[in-house]
Design a protein around this motif. Structure first.
Motif, PDB file in Angstrom:
ATOM      1  N   ALA A 155       0.609   1.617   9.612  1.00  6.20           N
ATOM      2  CA  ALA A 155       1.100   1.237  10.938  1.00  6.20           C
ATOM      3  C   ALA A 155       0.028   0.494  11.730  1.00  6.20           C
ATOM      4  N   VAL A 156      -1.212   1.003  11.646  1.00  6.84           N
ATOM      5  CA  VAL A 156      -2.314   0.335  12.351  1.00  6.84           C
ATOM      6  C   VAL A 156      -2.534  -1.063  11.773  1.00  6.84           C
ATOM      7  N   PHE A 157      -2.485  -1.164  10.435  1.00  2.00           N
ATOM      8  CA  PHE A 157      -2.699  -2.459   9.782  1.00  2.00           C
ATOM      9  C   PHE A 157      -1.609  -3.452  10.187  1.00  2.00           C
ATOM     10  N   THR A 161      -1.503   7.248   4.799  1.00  2.00           N
ATOM     11  CA  THR A 161      -0.969   5.914   4.462  1.00  2.00           C
ATOM     12  C   THR A 161      -0.091   5.384   5.585  1.00  2.00           C
ATOM     13  N   LEU A 162       0.757   6.262   6.145  1.00  2.00           N
ATOM     14  CA  LEU A 162       1.635   5.835   7.234  1.00  2.00           C
ATOM     15  C   LEU A 162       0.822   5.401   8.450  1.00  2.00           C
ATOM     16  N   MET A 179       0.834  -1.209   0.000  1.00  2.00           N
ATOM     17  CA  MET A 179       0.000   0.000   0.000  1.00  2.00           C
ATOM     18  C   MET A 179       0.865   1.254   0.000  1.00  2.00           C
ATOM     19  N   ALA A 180       1.926   1.237   0.824  1.00  2.00           N
ATOM     20  CA  ALA A 180       2.830   2.386   0.856  1.00  2.00           C
ATOM     21  C   ALA A 180       3.520   2.570  -0.492  1.00  2.00           C
ATOM     22  N   GLY A 181       3.927   1.430  -1.109  1.00  2.00           N
ATOM     23  CA  GLY A 181       4.569   1.514  -2.414  1.00  2.00           C
ATOM     24  C   GLY A 181       3.642   2.087  -3.470  1.00  2.00           C
ATOM     25  N   LEU A 182       2.381   1.628  -3.462  1.00  2.00           N
ATOM     26  CA  LEU A 182       1.412   2.157  -4.417  1.00  2.00           C
ATOM     27  C   LEU A 182       1.160   3.643  -4.187  1.00  2.00           C
ATOM     28  N   THR A 183       1.108   4.030  -2.905  1.00  2.00           N
ATOM     29  CA  THR A 183       0.915   5.454  -2.598  1.00  2.00           C
ATOM     30  C   THR A 183       2.088   6.273  -3.102  1.00  2.00           C
ATOM     31  N   LEU A 184       3.319   5.780  -2.847  1.00  2.00           N
ATOM     32  CA  LEU A 184       4.505   6.494  -3.327  1.00  2.00           C
ATOM     33  C   LEU A 184       4.509   6.574  -4.850  1.00  2.00           C
ATOM     34  N   LEU A 185       4.125   5.469  -5.500  1.00  2.00           N
ATOM     35  CA  LEU A 185       4.074   5.485  -6.964  1.00  2.00           C
ATOM     36  C   LEU A 185       3.047   6.496  -7.457  1.00  2.00           C
ATOM     37  N   THR A 186       1.882   6.512  -6.802  1.00  2.00           N
ATOM     38  CA  THR A 186       0.847   7.474  -7.183  1.00  2.00           C
ATOM     39  C   THR A 186       1.319   8.908  -6.962  1.00  2.00           C
TER      40      THR A 186
END
Length: 524
Positions: free
Chosen positions: A320-322, A315-316, A45-52
């Motif tokens: 983190a919660v996930f 996202t962070l 998810m973080a990677g997709l967010t960074l890519l977006t």
């Protein structure tokens, strides 16, 4: 058709439930996978967010370049159109000046013939005909200073020296005809009938024209837009600094790229104020001018940064919660698995001796029986009983009896070491051993080792007295066949145990079972 659709939906639901159940079982058996899977999902998810966000940054820069290109096109179009109009006026002035009879006409008629309405444009400082000596022969207005000489101007020298110059753009100069106002000269050469130099037709364009053109462009507080000549001479700039007009940009790194190409876009740090900008430029057709728009990168990316901070923080936080929930679930599953394993061990283990209990014995015996029947290999069972145990308990007490049982269990477990063997407490003072892939001779050898090891055992009572313990062992071996039962083998070993006890105890009796018959071989 409706029934087929309903049936297909039911099958799909069953498949989904089966898949979900499979995943749940796998997670239950591998609890740490839940934590790792959650971590991987959060990282994805973080990677997709960074890519977006990276794509959003590239889109913001591309949008800024496209906008700058449009602005450059507007500036260029305005300059090209006005220069074309001014050039037509200059050509008209040149043609009128070449008419020999025009010099005999009244001054007003000559002025009307040479100067058209374009020469009255808002930012046009004046229209002049300059003679071969540099003196002003005729002007659009009535004011002519006979003492002014313009023979040293760059435009005058260029036309005087080269008849093929054509339309000439001068460098900015302080006008001697208009109280030193900063001006750009557009000129054309005037020849006499023989083709000799006869003067220059001049249109003086106030520098405010270029500045007014740029004032309509919004590039933000840190952005810049400017018009520069091909040799690097700055004509106009926003933000406006009067001292910069007429200065040279030729040696600045930001201008070198412009000088090498007709149009383009690039990112560079300004050597003047250090601001990083996106420079988009194009040469104005038919002129020696370059129009450039340079918005600041920080201002272009400011909205993107705002969205990125929000998206990044969200996202962070969610990641983190996930991850935390995933690992909490993993640890909960691990603890549950350990608790279940402990319960299974308790359910499968005799609490006094630590050996397998009767339930495990029955299950493993049946399993090994079926395996031996498939492979055709022999299967042996030992039935072990502690001699005179009831009398032992009555004489020395149950505590000493429990100690004796634990010691016998340790002896048996220490002797039977193979991982495929099964050692279990059958009940009371009786123990059973299952020996897969073991012939009668091997089983008898194991039984003899157990008997001797127990015989050498001494249980120490609380008063220090050593008490001897012995066991009787029944041994049965067979190659399982169809129609036979595993518990028949266990019963055969039990009968051999009874024979050993009847024969005097502290001994072994064996039987080998083949083809539903039993051959007994008893030994002390």
């Amino acid at each position: 058709m409706a029934r087929q659709t309903l049936s297909l939906r039911r099958r799909l639901r069953k498949l989904l439930r089966a898949a979900g159940g499979g995943v749940t079982r796998y997670m239950g058996n591998h609890p740490l996978v839940a934590g790792m899977a959650g971590t991987v999902v959060a990282l994805a998810m973080a990677g997709l967010t960074l890519l977006t966000l990276a794509m959003g940054r590239a889109d913001a820069l591309d949008h800024a370049r496209q906008t700058s290109q449009n602005l450059v096109a507007i500036i260029s179009s305005d300059l090209e159109r006005n220069v074309e109009i001014y050039d037509l006026s200059l050509r008209s002035m040149v043609d009128g000046a070449r008419v020999a009879a025009a010099s005999t006409l009244p001054i007003g008629v000559r002025r009307a013939m040479l100067f058209d309405r374009a020469t009255t444009a808002a930012y046009l400082g004046g229209a002049y005909v300059i003679g071969p000596t540099g003196a002003v022969i005729l002007s659009q207005s009535d004011e002519i200073d006979a003492g002014v000489r313009l023979a040293d101007r760059d435009y005058f020298l260029a036309h005087q020296r080269n008849p093929d110059v054509g339309l000439f753009f001068s460098h900015p100069f302080h006008s001697r005809l208009r109280d030193g106002q900063l001006t750009i000269g557009l000129t054309r050469r005037i020849d006499d009938a023989s083709g000799a130099f006869a003067g220059v037709a001049l249109l003086a364009i106030r520098i405010e024209y270029f500045q007014h053109l740029l004032d309509r462009i919004d590039t933000g507080e840190l952005g810049s837009v400017f018009i520069v000549m091909q040799d690097g001479t700055l004509l106009a700039r926003k933000p406006f600094f009067p001292r910069d007009i007429g200065s040279s940009m030729a040696k600045l790194p930001t201008f070198v790229t412009m000088a090498e190409r007709n149009a383009g876009s690039y990112v560079a740090d300004s050597t003047i104020d250090g601001v990083r900008r996106i420079y988009t430029f194009a040469r104005v057709p038919g002129t020696p001018l370059i129009a450039a728009v340079a918005p600041a990168v920080d201002e272009v990316l400011a909205p993107w940064w705002h969205r990125s901070r929000i998206a990044g923080a969200a996202t962070l936080t969610l990641g983190a919660v996930f991850v935390m929930v995933s690992w909490l679930l993993a640890f909960a599953l691990r603890d549950k698995q350990r608790a279940q394993a402990a319960l299974l061990r308790l359910a499968a283990t005799d609490p006094l001796t630590g050996l397998s209990n009767r339930r495990v014995l029955d299950s493993r015996l049946d399993e090994e029986w079926r395996r031996a029947r498939r492979s055709g290999r022999p299967l042996s069972v030992l039935f072990i009983d502690v001699d005179h145990f009831k009398q032992f308990n009555d004489t020395y007490g149950h505590a000493c009896g429990d100690e004796a049982l634990s010691a016998v269990a340790e002896c048996i477990a220490a002797t039977v070491r193979r991982s495929i063997d099964v050692v279990a407490r059958y009940g009371g003072e009786e123990f059973a051993v299952v020996l897969p892939e073991t012939a009668a001779e091997g089983a008898h050898s194991v039984a003899e080792k157990i008997r001797r090891k127990v015989q050498g055992l001494h249980v120490v009572q609380s008063d220090g007295e050593n008490i001897a313990v012995t066991v009787s062992i029944g041994c049965a071996t067979c190659v399982p066949a169809e129609g036979e039962n595993a518990f028949d083998l266990l019963a055969a070993a039990d009968r051999q145990l009874y024979a050993a006890k009847t024969g005097g105890r502290n001994r072994i009796c064996s039987a080998q079972w083949t083809a539903r018959s039993m051959a007994q071989d008893s030994s002390a």
